[in-house]
Write a protein that holds these residues in place. Structure first.
Motif, PDB file in Angstrom:
ATOM      1  N   GLN A   1      48.708  30.679 112.397  1.00 17.36           N
ATOM      2  CA  GLN A   1      48.476  32.058 112.809  1.00 17.36           C
ATOM      3  C   GLN A   1      46.989  32.373 112.864  1.00 17.36           C
ATOM      4  O   GLN A   1      46.530  33.113 113.745  1.00 17.36           O
TER       5      GLN A   1
ATOM      6  N   ARG B   1      45.389  30.662 115.982  1.00 22.93           N
ATOM      7  CA  ARG B   1      45.918  31.294 117.198  1.00 22.93           C
ATOM      8  C   ARG B   1      45.303  32.687 117.398  1.00 22.93           C
ATOM      9  O   ARG B   1      44.967  33.077 118.520  1.00 22.93           O
ATOM     10  N   GLU B   2      45.140  33.432 116.335  1.00 19.34           N
ATOM     11  CA  GLU B   2      44.525  34.746 116.433  1.00 19.34           C
ATOM     12  C   GLU B   2      43.070  34.635 116.879  1.00 19.34           C
ATOM     13  O   GLU B   2      42.588  35.451 117.671  1.00 19.34           O
TER      14      GLU B   2
ATOM     15  N   ASN C   1      43.112  33.937 120.665  1.00 23.11           N
ATOM     16  CA  ASN C   1      43.698  34.972 121.522  1.00 23.11           C
ATOM     17  C   ASN C   1      42.952  36.300 121.521  1.00 23.11           C
ATOM     18  O   ASN C   1      43.406  37.254 122.156  1.00 23.11           O
ATOM     19  N   GLN C   2      41.818  36.378 120.847  1.00 23.54           N
ATOM     20  CA  GLN C   2      41.083  37.655 120.815  1.00 23.54           C
ATOM     21  C   GLN C   2      40.680  38.098 122.219  1.00 23.54           C
ATOM     22  O   GLN C   2      40.824  39.261 122.585  1.00 23.54           O
TER      23      GLN C   2
ATOM     24  N   ARG D   1      40.963  36.276 126.140  1.00 22.19           N
ATOM     25  CA  ARG D   1      41.480  35.070 126.776  1.00 22.19           C
ATOM     26  C   ARG D   1      41.584  35.271 128.281  1.00 22.19           C
ATOM     27  O   ARG D   1      41.732  36.405 128.761  1.00 22.19           O
TER      28      ARG D   1
ATOM     29  N   PRO E   1      34.477  39.791 118.603  1.00 25.66           N
ATOM     30  CA  PRO E   1      35.908  40.098 118.643  1.00 25.66           C
ATOM     31  C   PRO E   1      36.203  41.524 119.095  1.00 25.66           C
ATOM     32  O   PRO E   1      37.344  41.839 119.444  1.00 25.66           O
TER      33      PRO E   1
ATOM     34  N   LEU F   1      43.487  40.822 126.168  1.00 30.08           N
ATOM     35  CA  LEU F   1      43.093  41.225 124.824  1.00 30.08           C
ATOM     36  C   LEU F   1      44.294  41.043 123.912  1.00 30.08           C
ATOM     37  O   LEU F   1      45.307  41.728 124.074  1.00 30.08           O
ATOM     38  N   HIS F   2      44.209  40.080 122.993  1.00 24.41           N
ATOM     39  CA  HIS F   2      45.344  39.742 122.128  1.00 24.41           C
ATOM     40  C   HIS F   2      46.605  39.475 122.950  1.00 24.41           C
ATOM     41  O   HIS F   2      47.707  39.893 122.585  1.00 24.41           O
TER      42      HIS F   2
ATOM     43  N   GLU G   1      47.417  40.621 125.901  1.00 28.79           N
ATOM     44  CA  GLU G   1      47.835  41.688 126.806  1.00 28.79           C
ATOM     45  C   GLU G   1      46.805  41.892 127.916  1.00 28.79           C
ATOM     46  O   GLU G   1      45.600  41.929 127.647  1.00 28.79           O
TER      47      GLU G   1
END
Length: 302
Positions: A19, A22-23, A26-27, A29, A170, A198-199, A201
Motif C-alpha cells: 500500500q 502504491r500510494e 499514484n499521487q 500519474r 505530492p 490524482l490518486h 482519478e
C-alpha cells in the motif's frame, strides 16, 4: 510522503508494505494519452517552444547573494529576451514563457512585451522555489500569489503551470486542480500529451511532457563553486534537438522544447533556436503555445 515506521524506526523502501509504494506511485500519474487524429490545418506535427525566464531567481531561490550569478540572470533580460523575441517575430512563431513571480516583478516591461507580442506567460513559482520541500499551505500560497502577480502585471490570468526545476510535490496537482488550471508542463511520463490522474482519478488537467534531453540547460549550465561544469558543443545540441523533432514529425506527435533566455542566447548558441525553427518550418507543422496545444488536444481527443 513520510516514511512509515517499522518496529520503532523509519522503514527503508525495501521494507514498505504494498500500500505504501502504491500510494507513492499514484499521487500524480499519467492517464489517457491525448494525441489527436490530426493537428490544426492538417499539420503532421505540433511544435511547442518554451522558455523559462528564471533570470535572477536562480540565485535568489537558494538564499544566494552572488552578484556574479545575478548578473548572469540579468543577461537573460537585457540580452537574451530581446534576441528570442526578435527571432520569434521574424518567423511569426508564438511560444510560451514560464516566469517566477519575483522575476516578473523585477522585469515588468518584459512580461508586458511578451504578452503584447502574442506569446503566453505561465506560472513558474514565486522565487523558483522547490515545491517538494514546502508544506502544503506554503506551496498553495506561493502558487496563488504567483498567478495573481502575473495577472496584475500582464492583465492576463495564466492557465498553465511549469514547476520550478520541474519539481513536483505530492500537493502540486491538487493545488493546480483547485486553481482551475488547463495544463501542466513539468512531468515526463510520455512524449505526447496526456491527462493527469490524482490518486487514480482524472483531473481534466492536460500534461505537456518535458524531458531533460530537450532542455538547453543540461548541456550548457555550470556553477564554478560546484562540480557542475557540463559543456556540449552547440552543433551537438542542435543535432539532438533536430533528431527529437524529426522523430516527432515522423510519428505525427508533439515536439516540445525547453530553453532559458540566459542560456540559449549566447552568440555561439542562439543559431540553434533559429535553425530549429527553420527546419520545422520546412515541414508541415503547427507552431503553437503550450496553452493552445493543451486546449486543442482536450477538445479533439476521445
Amino acid at each position: 510522503m513520510n516514511k512509515p515506521e517499522t518496529a520503532g524506526r523509519t522503514a527503508e523502501p525495501w521494507q514498505w508494505e504494498e500500500q505504501t509504494w502504491r500510494e507513492a506511485v499514484n499521487q500524480a500519474r499519467a492517464g489517457r494519452r491525448l494525441r489527436p487524429k490530426s493537428w490544426p490545418g492538417g499539420a503532421r506535427c505540433a511544435v511547442a517552444l518554451s522558455f523559462d525566464s528564471d533570470h535572477e531567481t536562480n540565485e535568489l531561490r537558494d538564499g544566494g547573494k552572488s552578484i556574479s550569478r545575478m548578473s548572469w540572470g540579468q543577461y537573460g533580460n537585457r540580452v537574451g529576451m530581446p534576441r528570442i523575441l526578435e527571432i520569434l517575430a521574424r518567423h511569426d512563431v508564438k511560444a510560451s514563457f514560464y516566469v517566477p513571480a519575483v522575476a516578473a516583478l523585477l522585469h515588468e516591461d518584459e512580461q508586458r512585451r511578451v504578452v503584447e507580442e502574442g506569446h503566453e506567460i505561465g506560472i513558474h513559482g514565486w522565487i523558483h522555489e522547490l515545491n517538494s520541500v514546502l508544506p502544503y499551505e506554503a506551496e498553495r500560497d506561493l502558487m496563488l500569489r504567483a498567478a495573481d502577480t502575473l495577472e496584475k502585471i500582464t492583465r492576463v490570468r495564466p492557465i498553465g503551470l511549469r514547476t520550478p526545476s520541474w519539481d513536483f510535490s505530492p500537493n502540486t496537482l491538487a493545488i493546480a486542480k483547485e486553481m482551475g488550471l488547463l495544463y501542466d508542463s513539468s512531468l515526463m511520463a510520455d512524449e505526447d500529451c496526456y491527462e493527469l490522474l490524482l490518486h487514480g482519478e482524472p483531473t481534466g488537467i492536460v500534461e505537456l511532457p518535458v524531458e531533460w534531453i530537450r532542455d538547453d540547460a543540461v548541456y550548457f549550465s555550470m556553477h564554478r563553486f560546484q562540480s557542475l561544469r557540463p559543456y556540449t558543443p552547440p552543433t551537438d545540441v542542435f543535432d539532438i534537438f533536430r533528431r527529437e523533432f524529426d522523430y516527432a514529425y515522423e510519428d505525427g506527435g508533439l515536439f516540445q522544447l525547453t530553453m532559458h533566455p540566459h542560456v540559449i542566447t549566447a552568440r555561439s548558441r542562439i543559431w540553434i533556436l533559429e535553425e530549429i525553427i527553420r527546419h520545422a518550418k520546412s515541414k508541415d507543422v503547427w507552431f503553437a503555445t503550450h496553452a493552445e496545444v493543451a486546449a486543442y488536444v482536450k477538445t479533439h481527443c476521445d
